[in-house]
Design a protein around this motif. Structure first.
Motif, PDB file in Angstrom:
ATOM      1  N   ASN A   1      12.740 -14.096  -6.341  1.00 36.55           N
ATOM      2  CA  ASN A   1      11.682 -14.846  -5.673  1.00 36.55           C
ATOM      3  C   ASN A   1      11.466 -14.449  -4.216  1.00 36.55           C
TER       4      ASN A   1
ATOM      5  N   PRO B   1       9.981 -11.733  -1.274  1.00 36.30           N
ATOM      6  CA  PRO B   1       8.784 -10.879  -1.209  1.00 36.30           C
ATOM      7  C   PRO B   1       9.054  -9.570  -1.953  1.00 36.30           C
TER       8      PRO B   1
ATOM      9  N   ARG C   1       4.603 -17.046 -10.123  1.00 38.03           N
ATOM     10  CA  ARG C   1       4.598 -17.568  -8.759  1.00 38.03           C
ATOM     11  C   ARG C   1       4.088 -16.531  -7.752  1.00 38.03           C
ATOM     12  N   HIS C   2       4.464 -15.257  -7.945  1.00 34.60           N
ATOM     13  CA  HIS C   2       4.193 -14.246  -6.912  1.00 34.60           C
ATOM     14  C   HIS C   2       3.124 -13.223  -7.271  1.00 34.60           C
TER      15      HIS C   2
ATOM     16  N   HIS D   1       5.098  -8.420  -8.306  1.00 35.57           N
ATOM     17  CA  HIS D   1       6.262  -8.694  -9.144  1.00 35.57           C
ATOM     18  C   HIS D   1       6.025  -8.214 -10.578  1.00 35.57           C
TER      19      HIS D   1
END
Length: 125
Positions: A81, A83, A108-109, A113
């Motif tokens: 999780n 960067p 989420r990213h 990712h």
């Protein structure tokens, strides 16, 4: 002119944090068969060291930990999780990553990712 080797003898306060992080990672890596207590200690120690280290040191630690056979799940989730600059080597190379953690991180990213996950050798459909 400064002697660069002498600079290593007296690292700056920021550099000391990086050195301590990498020492913790090296120590954990050197354990032939980490036990339950080793996992507990590493899980307690690592997050604070990781968050206080420089970007370069966090990326190096992420890459180093990606070579290990087994890590505490809390550490895996924490690194995934981060960067993408930090998480990419770990996402691409850590073999024992639960797919649920990877799926949550991608949701989420986003794209960065997902691209790192696409490089995994053992990615399920």
């Amino acid at each position: 002119m400064s002697n660069r080797f002498r600079d290593l003898e007296k690292p700056s306060p920021e550099r000391r944090k990086d050195i301590v992080l990498m020492a913790a990672v090296s120590g954990f890596e050197s354990l032939p068969r980490p036990g339950r207590q080793d996992f507990i200690q590493f899980t307690a120690l690592f997050p604070k060291l990781f968050e206080n280290a420089s970007l370069e040191a966090r990326r190096t630690a992420s890459a180093a930990l990606s070579r290990l056979a087994l890590l505490p799940e809390a550490i895996v989730e924490m690194i995934v999780n981060q960067p993408i600059e930090v998480a990419a080597p770990f996402i691409s190379h850590y073999h024992d990553m639960p797919e649920s953690i990877l799926a949550r991180a991608i949701a989420r990213h986003g794209v960065g990712h997902a691209r790192a996950a696409a490089r995994r050798a053992n990615l399920s459909p």
